[in-house]
Design a protein around this motif. Sequence first.
Motif, PDB file in Angstrom:
ATOM      1  N   ASN A  44      47.491  87.688  41.776  1.00 23.91           N
ATOM      2  CA  ASN A  44      47.452  86.647  40.752  1.00 23.91           C
ATOM      3  C   ASN A  44      46.618  87.063  39.546  1.00 23.91           C
ATOM      4  N   SER A  45      45.492  87.735  39.798  1.00 20.25           N
ATOM      5  CA  SER A  45      44.597  88.116  38.694  1.00 20.25           C
ATOM      6  C   SER A  45      45.224  89.171  37.791  1.00 20.25           C
ATOM      7  N   SER A  46      46.220  89.920  38.303  1.00 20.17           N
ATOM      8  CA  SER A  46      46.861  90.974  37.498  1.00 20.17           C
ATOM      9  C   SER A  46      48.283  90.598  37.083  1.00 20.17           C
ATOM     10  N   ASP A  47      48.642  89.316  37.265  1.00 21.19           N
ATOM     11  CA  ASP A  47      49.997  88.851  36.942  1.00 21.19           C
ATOM     12  C   ASP A  47      51.064  89.670  37.673  1.00 21.19           C
ATOM     13  N   GLY A  48      50.746  90.041  38.895  1.00 20.53           N
ATOM     14  CA  GLY A  48      51.705  90.761  39.727  1.00 20.53           C
ATOM     15  C   GLY A  48      51.759  92.251  39.505  1.00 20.53           C
ATOM     16  N   LEU A  49      50.895  92.772  38.614  1.00 17.06           N
ATOM     17  CA  LEU A  49      50.952  94.211  38.308  1.00 17.06           C
ATOM     18  C   LEU A  49      50.454  95.060  39.469  1.00 17.06           C
ATOM     19  N   TYR A  50      49.431  94.566  40.222  1.00 18.06           N
ATOM     20  CA  TYR A  50      48.814  95.373  41.265  1.00 18.06           C
ATOM     21  C   TYR A  50      49.053  94.785  42.653  1.00 18.06           C
ATOM     22  N   THR A  51      49.153  95.703  43.613  1.00 24.77           N
ATOM     23  CA  THR A  51      49.289  95.351  45.025  1.00 24.77           C
ATOM     24  C   THR A  51      48.232  96.104  45.815  1.00 24.77           C
ATOM     25  N   LEU A  52      47.594  95.410  46.763  1.00 24.02           N
ATOM     26  CA  LEU A  52      46.601  96.032  47.633  1.00 24.02           C
ATOM     27  C   LEU A  52      47.230  96.352  48.986  1.00 24.02           C
ATOM     28  N   THR A  53      47.084  97.599  49.423  1.00 21.16           N
ATOM     29  CA  THR A  53      47.536  98.002  50.756  1.00 21.16           C
ATOM     30  C   THR A  53      46.391  98.719  51.464  1.00 21.16           C
ATOM     31  N   TYR A  54      46.424  98.697  52.819  1.00 23.75           N
ATOM     32  CA  TYR A  54      45.415  99.412  53.605  1.00 23.75           C
ATOM     33  C   TYR A  54      45.953  99.589  55.020  1.00 23.75           C
ATOM     34  N   ASP A  55      45.363 100.541  55.739  1.00 16.67           N
ATOM     35  CA  ASP A  55      45.783 100.799  57.118  1.00 16.67           C
ATOM     36  C   ASP A  55      45.109  99.845  58.097  1.00 16.67           C
ATOM     37  N   GLU A  56      43.843  99.493  57.822  1.00 11.33           N
ATOM     38  CA  GLU A  56      43.098  98.697  58.785  1.00 11.33           C
ATOM     39  C   GLU A  56      42.025  97.885  58.079  1.00 11.33           C
ATOM     40  N   LEU A  57      41.804  96.673  58.569  1.00 11.72           N
ATOM     41  CA  LEU A  57      40.727  95.824  58.071  1.00 11.72           C
ATOM     42  C   LEU A  57      39.865  95.403  59.249  1.00 11.72           C
ATOM     43  N   ASP A  58      38.586  95.776  59.230  1.00  7.59           N
ATOM     44  CA  ASP A  58      37.624  95.365  60.263  1.00  7.59           C
ATOM     45  C   ASP A  58      36.728  94.278  59.686  1.00  7.59           C
ATOM     46  N   LEU A  59      36.600  93.181  60.422  1.00  8.32           N
ATOM     47  CA  LEU A  59      35.809  92.045  59.949  1.00  8.32           C
ATOM     48  C   LEU A  59      34.813  91.645  61.022  1.00  8.32           C
ATOM     49  N   ASN A  60      33.524  91.656  60.659  1.00 10.39           N
ATOM     50  CA  ASN A  60      32.462  91.206  61.551  1.00 10.39           C
ATOM     51  C   ASN A  60      31.735  90.063  60.864  1.00 10.39           C
ATOM     52  N   ILE A  61      32.123  88.826  61.243  1.00 14.67           N
ATOM     53  CA  ILE A  61      31.556  87.654  60.580  1.00 14.67           C
ATOM     54  C   ILE A  61      30.069  87.527  60.845  1.00 14.67           C
ATOM     55  N   GLY A  62      29.644  87.873  62.085  1.00 15.89           N
ATOM     56  CA  GLY A  62      28.235  87.731  62.440  1.00 15.89           C
ATOM     57  C   GLY A  62      27.329  88.570  61.566  1.00 15.89           C
ATOM     58  N   LEU A  63      27.702  89.815  61.345  1.00 15.62           N
ATOM     59  CA  LEU A  63      26.889  90.704  60.500  1.00 15.62           C
ATOM     60  C   LEU A  63      27.229  90.586  59.021  1.00 15.62           C
ATOM     61  N   GLY A  64      28.373  89.981  58.732  1.00 15.80           N
ATOM     62  CA  GLY A  64      28.802  89.870  57.336  1.00 15.80           C
ATOM     63  C   GLY A  64      29.311  91.185  56.795  1.00 15.80           C
ATOM     64  N   ASN A  65      30.075  91.897  57.613  1.00 13.63           N
ATOM     65  CA  ASN A  65      30.591  93.205  57.220  1.00 13.63           C
ATOM     66  C   ASN A  65      32.113  93.203  57.203  1.00 13.63           C
ATOM     67  N   VAL A  66      32.683  93.879  56.197  1.00 15.12           N
ATOM     68  CA  VAL A  66      34.122  94.093  56.115  1.00 15.12           C
ATOM     69  C   VAL A  66      34.357  95.557  55.777  1.00 15.12           C
ATOM     70  N   THR A  67      35.309  96.179  56.458  1.00 20.47           N
ATOM     71  CA  THR A  67      35.660  97.570  56.166  1.00 20.47           C
ATOM     72  C   THR A  67      37.170  97.690  56.009  1.00 20.47           C
ATOM     73  N   LEU A  68      37.588  98.249  54.867  1.00 22.03           N
ATOM     74  CA  LEU A  68      38.997  98.578  54.635  1.00 22.03           C
ATOM     75  C   LEU A  68      39.144 100.091  54.747  1.00 22.03           C
ATOM     76  N   ARG A  69      40.132 100.539  55.525  1.00 21.28           N
ATOM     77  CA  ARG A  69      40.343 101.971  55.670  1.00 21.28           C
ATOM     78  C   ARG A  69      41.679 102.365  55.033  1.00 21.28           C
ATOM     79  N   GLN A  70      41.633 103.527  54.348  1.00 23.50           N
ATOM     80  CA  GLN A  70      42.813 104.049  53.650  1.00 23.50           C
ATOM     81  C   GLN A  70      43.433 102.967  52.760  1.00 23.50           C
ATOM     82  N   ALA A  71      42.600 102.447  51.880  1.00 21.54           N
ATOM     83  CA  ALA A  71      43.044 101.359  50.999  1.00 21.54           C
ATOM     84  C   ALA A  71      43.549 101.927  49.678  1.00 21.54           C
ATOM     85  N   GLU A  72      44.537 101.218  49.096  1.00 20.71           N
ATOM     86  CA  GLU A  72      45.092 101.614  47.799  1.00 20.71           C
ATOM     87  C   GLU A  72      45.343 100.385  46.938  1.00 20.71           C
TER      88      GLU A  72
END
Length: 599
Positions: A44-72
């Motif tokens: 929405n912020s790019s009016d459809g120009l950009y797309t986010l892709t990644y292989d894996e998303l790790d989310l740890n709510i307790g620690l407040g950590n997020v990791t995206l791997r092989q993101a584009e």
Amino acid sequence: MKPIWKWALIVLAIILLVVGGVLWYYGRNWKPILETKLKEAIHNSSDGLYTLTYDELDLNIGLGNVTLRQAELIPDSAIYQQMIASKKAPDNRFHIKVKSLKVRRFSLWDVLRNRTLRIKSIVLEEPEVYLWSEKHAFNDTVSNDPKKTLYESIEDVFTSVNVRDVQLDSVKFTYSKIEKGKSSNIKLDKVNVKLEDILLDKDSQHDSSRLFYAKMIDVHIPGFAYDLPDDFYKLRFKDLKFNSKDRSLLLTKFAYEPKMSKSAFFKQKNRNITMTVLKIDSLSVENIDVRQLVEKQQTIGSIVRLKNGTVDLSNDTRYPKYPKNKIGHSPHQKLMKLNSIIRFDTVLVDNVTITYYEFSAKYGREGSISFNNAKGNLTNVTNDTLTLHKDKFMRADLSAKIMNSGNLHAKFSFDMLSKTGYHTYKGSVGAMNATAFNRILRPLLNVELKSGNMKRVTFDMEGTDHRNWGDFRFDYNNLKLSLLNEQEKGQAQTSKKIVSFLVNQIIINDSNPDANEIYHVGKINYRRDPQHTFFKTLWQSLLDGIKQTAGISPEREARLMGTAEKAKEAAKNSNSVLKKTGNFIKGIFKKKEKDEEEE
């Protein structure tokens, strides 16, 4: 154990179970929610120009950590073409790849309660950034349609976003400029970027202390080299350091130089055009107006420092020169013609040596003249007409050792708003031995100064595009010239001595004041040849002053020619003396120490 403590432990266990259950639930169920919201926000912020892709998303709510791997972050070329057609396309597009993107220590409670996102740090591992720059004319026009800000693009999700630190190490950066269907590329490896205190809310975009919403951006680019599109020159530097908080820029070991040897350069050019080699150990800019640079491409700062360097200019007269009209192309006039605003309060020069080299086609030798250890300052260096209406003069106050011997001090003043290129220059040269100039006289004119004591030179000049005028004073004594022309077949050695004698005894005063105690002052009124550059015109004007103070006049030259004819009759086998004398006279007073530069 007392019952109260039992109940306390039971309550604590229940709380831990509830919190653990909540964390487990959101850990399982927020992941798809987060994925959806993240991709939606970018789209929405790019009016459809950009797309986010990644292989894996790790989310740890307790620690407040997020990791995206092989993101584009991938731009959509079809959408970009549609944006061009609708005249809404940005000039710049990005394609970003990262091995991993690590977000650390964000607060879920703040997100749930206040819709605020606070992050301690973001680290990007092995990022690759591709930037395409393609200028669109419609972006230069003022649009009545308000552009959506970055905050307006995310305000439906967050009321504010704050990141304390962002670190990008060893970034591979490729910049492609697309112009008239052709692309030129710049590639950088191992770029290091650090950002501090990024804040995105309804007010941060108006905070003048921030750049790209960050309180501080620090950039370090090591070991840069770039071949310019002209196929002849290259740029390089050892380090570039930029800090938005300090508003400072530092370049070390900067060089602008040909990609080939001097002989290969002129052979490939096949013309006598000035070859430039510029090397500066340290170039720094203080108090850069970063916002103006980013938003309007205006280069504004308080002080530029150039320290320890060389400027070498070379010509080769074995190749043809193609004269052009140089009127209106003086350095200050070129500054005024630049498309973007430049404004510096002061440019400080410290220990820069400027050398001019010329290879003589006639004698097969290279001569040179140098201005060593140049230092001084230029002030009000700008093409901003608003600033110039307050003070229209750019000024330069410089000193150097000419031929590493005499002390040269010169002051220039340029009327930047003058339609005729009005300027002034005045200065002096201290005591030195005139024989220092043999370094350029001997190779280029085949003549040398046997002796000469230069006591002092002073000049006070004014100039325009078409004329230079003013006063020139030259105090000297014991000036003796020696002609070095090789003997032609059948010519006696005596003829060379006769010509040198004629020059020293008849055409040139060996001192000023002369033997009759008459002091000669040069009253210069020099009309510019339109094909001569600013610097050649300056030299020719001062040369006119040298001739006058040395007592040279058309009448004395005529006397020389008559006496030379008698000498020719007296000296056997000296048939070419007159010709050599005439050529010498023409050469020594028409030859310049710094030849015409191609501008």
